[in-house]
Design a protein around this motif. Structure first.
Motif, mmCIF file in Angstrom:
data_model
loop_
_atom_site.group_PDB
_atom_site.id
_atom_site.type_symbol
_atom_site.label_atom_id
_atom_site.label_comp_id
_atom_site.label_asym_id
_atom_site.label_seq_id
_atom_site.Cartn_x
_atom_site.Cartn_y
_atom_site.Cartn_z
ATOM 1 N N THR A 158 0.835 -1.205 0.000
ATOM 2 C CA THR A 158 0.000 0.000 0.000
ATOM 3 C C THR A 158 0.866 1.250 0.000
ATOM 4 O OG1 THR A 158 -1.658 -1.204 1.300
ATOM 5 C CG2 THR A 158 -1.885 1.195 1.168
ATOM 6 N N LYS A 205 -4.963 -1.572 -3.060
ATOM 7 C CA LYS A 205 -4.631 -2.442 -4.182
ATOM 8 C C LYS A 205 -5.671 -2.365 -5.292
ATOM 9 C CE LYS A 205 -2.136 -5.640 -1.163
ATOM 10 N NZ LYS A 205 -2.068 -7.004 -0.587
ATOM 11 N N THR A 206 -6.873 -1.930 -4.932
ATOM 12 C CA THR A 206 -7.935 -1.766 -5.923
ATOM 13 C C THR A 206 -7.769 -0.496 -6.735
ATOM 14 O OG1 THR A 206 -9.331 -0.620 -4.315
ATOM 15 C CG2 THR A 206 -9.555 -3.017 -4.458
ATOM 16 N N LYS A 221 -8.247 2.446 -5.314
ATOM 17 C CA LYS A 221 -9.032 3.444 -4.592
ATOM 18 C C LYS A 221 -8.175 4.148 -3.550
ATOM 19 C CE LYS A 221 -13.175 3.886 -1.714
ATOM 20 N NZ LYS A 221 -14.312 3.158 -1.082
#
Length: 289
Positions: free
Chosen positions: A197, A212-213, A215
């Motif tokens: 992250t 990780k998305t 966002k």
């Protein structure tokens, strides 16, 4: 105790920096018959070992500090703490040789908001955790220092600590034994790990990260601590003989290096390493003087 051969010619030696390298150099040089004075701008000896010894789970390092204190007290080394070494001071003392061992510099990551007042370096937290107040903390960097700092914060009043690491896992560069030990310490405390992250910004409310998305997400924190490593002074070169060439064009190391015929640069300010390598470097130059 080794029986070191007395120095051929007694020298007045100024050792700047009371970390592992500086202490060992000062002790060895004094045993060879030199007139040695050890300086440090901090009120305690040990360099980075001192803050590293503050957590309750690092008591073994306190034994090293006590041993160094005893060795120095029983030696002929003159110790001047809380003393900022300047070119003017060197001029007054007029040493025959200077050993510069001022340590490395904590890396300050180029993150937006890094200069906000609630952002501090992990070394400062480890040195005196009582100076920092709050209930929630975010630690940027999940290496050994970052994880130890997170545990130390939890042991001293912080109720929620988040360790944010951009690599796939915390302690990624540590040995398996060290990582396993640290995992036990982390699991025993209210610490949240955010691995893989990256931090995108530091805000007044805490830290902004990229999940990780993809966002963006906010992590609440009263205190933000960065622990992303220590760098050497890349402007200078290590000593390789009785005299050395210094490539720095400015800064304290360059200024001090012009004040004596014999100059040596050792320790983390030259090459970041462990206590063992720093001690070996100090012993080598202490014998070389």
């Amino acid at each position: 105790e080794q029986d070191l051969t007395p120095a051929v010619k007694k020298k007045k030696v100024m050792v700047v920096g009371a970390g592992p390298a500086g202490i060992r150099c000062a002790l060895t040089a004094s045993r060879r018959g030199h007139d040695v004075t050890l300086y440090d701008r901090m009120p305690v000896i040990g360099g980075m070992v001192y803050p590293g010894s503050r957590p309750a789970f690092k008591d073994e390092l306190k034994l090293i500090l006590k041993w160094w204190e005893t060795e120095l007290a029983e030696s002929t080394v003159k110790v001047n703490l809380s003393t900022e070494v300047t070119p003017a001071l060197v001029d007054r003392e007029a040493p025959d040789a200077i050993v510069i061992s001022v340590g490395g510099k904590p890396i300050k990551p180029p993150i937006p908001g890094i200069d906000k007042p609630h952002v501090v370096c992990a070394i400062d937290v480890m040195r005196d955790v009582r100076a920092f107040k709050g209930k929630k903390a975010a630690v940027i960097g999940g290496g050994e220092v970052g994880c130890e700092t997170a545990c130390h914060l939890c042991d001293n009043g912080f109720e929620q600590v988040t360790v944010i690491e951009m690599l796939p896992s915390v302690m990624a560069l540590s040995s398996k034994i060290t990582k396993n030990h640290m995992e036990l310490l982390l699991e025993a405390r209210p610490i949240t790990l955010m691995e893989g992250t990256p931090v995108t910004a530091i805000t007044d409310e805490g830290v902004e990260v990229k999940l990780k998305t993809g966002k963006l997400w906010g992590v609440d924190a009263d205190l933000v601590v960065y622990a992303v490593g220590v760098s050497a002074d890349t402007q200078s070169s290590q000593s390789s003989g009785p005299a050395m060439k210094v490539t720095a064009k400015s800064g304290l190391i360059a200024e001090l290096s012009m004040k004596a015929n014999e100059v040596h640069i050792i320790g983390d300010c030259c090459h970041v390493a462990r206590i063992l390598e720093a001690t070996e470097a100090g012993e080598k130059i202490g014998r070389w003087l």
